[in-house]
Structures are given as structure tokens and as C-alpha cells.
Design a protein around this motif. Sequence first.
Motif, mmCIF file in Angstrom:
data_model
loop_
_atom_site.group_PDB
_atom_site.id
_atom_site.type_symbol
_atom_site.label_atom_id
_atom_site.label_comp_id
_atom_site.label_asym_id
_atom_site.label_seq_id
_atom_site.Cartn_x
_atom_site.Cartn_y
_atom_site.Cartn_z
ATOM 1 N N THR A 12 0.933 -1.072 0.071
ATOM 2 C CA THR A 12 -0.033 -0.109 -0.021
ATOM 3 C C THR A 12 0.819 1.242 0.019
ATOM 4 O O THR A 12 1.922 1.235 0.560
ATOM 5 C CB THR A 12 -0.976 0.141 1.326
ATOM 6 N N ASN B 98 -5.465 9.103 2.860
ATOM 7 C CA ASN B 98 -6.690 8.694 3.328
ATOM 8 C C ASN B 98 -6.575 7.816 4.627
ATOM 9 O O ASN B 98 -7.589 7.648 5.434
ATOM 10 C CB ASN B 98 -7.043 7.549 2.434
ATOM 11 N N HIS C 51 -16.257 -2.916 -5.804
ATOM 12 C CA HIS C 51 -15.376 -1.616 -5.690
ATOM 13 C C HIS C 51 -15.531 -1.049 -4.289
ATOM 14 O O HIS C 51 -15.430 0.134 -4.253
ATOM 15 C CB HIS C 51 -15.666 -0.698 -6.961
ATOM 16 N N PRO D 210 -14.806 -0.063 -0.411
ATOM 17 C CA PRO D 210 -13.467 -0.061 0.207
ATOM 18 C C PRO D 210 -13.202 -1.092 0.898
ATOM 19 O O PRO D 210 -13.773 -2.122 1.471
ATOM 20 C CB PRO D 210 -13.800 1.166 1.100
ATOM 21 N N ILE E 235 -7.996 1.914 5.331
ATOM 22 C CA ILE E 235 -8.428 1.468 4.242
ATOM 23 C C ILE E 235 -7.621 1.120 2.924
ATOM 24 O O ILE E 235 -6.664 2.199 2.855
ATOM 25 C CB ILE E 235 -9.550 2.706 3.754
ATOM 26 N N GLN F 28 -6.750 1.009 -0.652
ATOM 27 C CA GLN F 28 -7.257 1.525 -1.922
ATOM 28 C C GLN F 28 -6.537 1.296 -3.291
ATOM 29 O O GLN F 28 -6.932 1.216 -4.235
ATOM 30 C CB GLN F 28 -7.654 3.091 -1.819
ATOM 31 N N ARG F 29 -5.236 1.106 -2.936
ATOM 32 C CA ARG F 29 -4.132 0.760 -4.050
ATOM 33 C C ARG F 29 -3.329 -0.187 -3.501
ATOM 34 O O ARG F 29 -2.746 -0.429 -2.330
ATOM 35 C CB ARG F 29 -3.555 2.250 -4.343
ATOM 36 N N GLU G 8 -5.918 0.027 -8.579
ATOM 37 C CA GLU G 8 -6.758 0.627 -7.590
ATOM 38 C C GLU G 8 -8.061 0.016 -7.391
ATOM 39 O O GLU G 8 -8.733 -0.937 -8.267
ATOM 40 C CB GLU G 8 -7.470 1.708 -8.229
#
Length: 261
Positions: free
Chosen positions: A54, A62, A138, A140, A235, A237-238, A260
Motif C-alpha cells: 500500500t 486517506n 469496488h 472500500p 482502508i 485503495q491501492r 486501484e
Amino acid sequence: MDDNYQVYLNRVARLTLLEAYQSGVQHIQESPKFKPNASGIREPVPFPGYTIITPPWEEDTNNHRFYKNLQDCQQELVKKLEPELLVPVTPESFHVTLADLIWDDGYRHAQEKPDFDELLRNQIAQSFEVCRSNLTSHKPIRWQLLGLIVRTRALGVCLAPKDEESYEQIVQLRRAIYQNHGLMGLGIEQHYHFTAHVTLGYFGEIKPDLDGQRLSQTLYDFNLRWVDAEPQELIIQRAELRFFEDMTKYLRGDNWPVVEF
């Protein structure tokens, strides 16, 4: 090779028990990733390789609150432990490793293959494409801080998925990587079951008279702060391909593969 959802939850929950600390501290070793300089201060040594992580805290807006809390805990923990026992990593580099790839001597040997770095990046891009095509949602991806975890050469905090879907999305990513035959041909293989964690520091000087029972109790008592507290959530996300020179710098080139969620 990775656990199913329920097996993972059961396994990581056991890692935060007093018995796990008592067993773990018996086997801790000085990390070769940090060595004392002429002044006796431990500094990172070259340990090159690639990983899927990450974004580090310094690039992850975030999860600022999550990592700020970890930074506070890291500082407090260093004060509670024996002097020089733990070499803290730079908080800016806090991250979650999603898939180990290649490192140290394995990487140096692999570089003998022409265009190895470019070939690896291309294959990771293909794995990320497979991962995208397999995404079922999609929403989180949410993971929660569970507690301290003792590893052979490092100390960190372990994470548990908030729900089964959050776990399965990461497992699908890992399958897309480790089942990629092109990556296998480059010498990339799965070495470990996935245990989501953030490393706080690596073990430095381990004195012969280290009181393992006292250390275990210190870690367990420290861990109690999270038992009834409001869950601390990270979280995801990537997922990014990163190159590391040592355990403090995780670099990403222009147009390097990223997926993502």
C-alpha cells in the motif's frame, strides 16, 4: 497457499495472546537490516528488492489518523522496551506489504538476467490486469488493527479484515501475482502465508540477560489498550509495485504498475 477467511481470523487472533508473545520472544534475533555505524547508531544497510505494498504513509492521505496513532504507539513502545532492543522504522514509511516479490541476494542474482527489472514490471502489470478483471466489488477494503505481533526479527501490529470481502480482494490480488507463470519464470514465488501487518521496528541488540518473561508481559499489557477501544481502521485503495533500497525507502517510478480497488 493463503488461508481461507475464517482460518486467517483464528490464526492472527492467536498471535496477540500472551502465550504467543512468550513463545515468540524466545526466538527473536538481531535483524541484519540495520547495523551500528562508527558512533554505535544503527542505520539501514543495503537490502534491495521489489515488493507490492500500500502507499507509504507519506503518500497516503486517506489513513493519516491510523498511521499517526501507530507513530504515537511506536514512540511509547520504544520507551517501554530495553534500550537498543528495537530499531524503529521511519513512520513516513509505514505501509502494509500485500505480496513479497524478491529481495537481497535473490534480487542481486536475478539482475544477472538481461532486462530483469523491466521484465518484472511488465509481468506485474499483467498480474494487476488479471486482478482488475476479477474484482467483484469496488467497495472500500477495510482492515482493523488487532494488536502487536512478534516476528523473528521485527515487531509490528497485526491487521484483521473487517469482512470476508475485504480479505478475498487481497487474496485475489496475491493469486494473480503468484500464479503468473511469467513471474515464476523470473524466480518470483510465494514464500509465506499472508499476515497483514505494519512493521514498527526491527530488533537490534539482544542482550544475553534479556528477561523474556518481562518482555512478553510488557507487550501483552501494551496490547490491552486496543481490546475495548474503538476499532482503528485502515482502508486499502491501492496496491503498488515498489523498489526498496533498504527498509526505509520504497520507491516508485513513473508509470509503474498500480491497481486501484
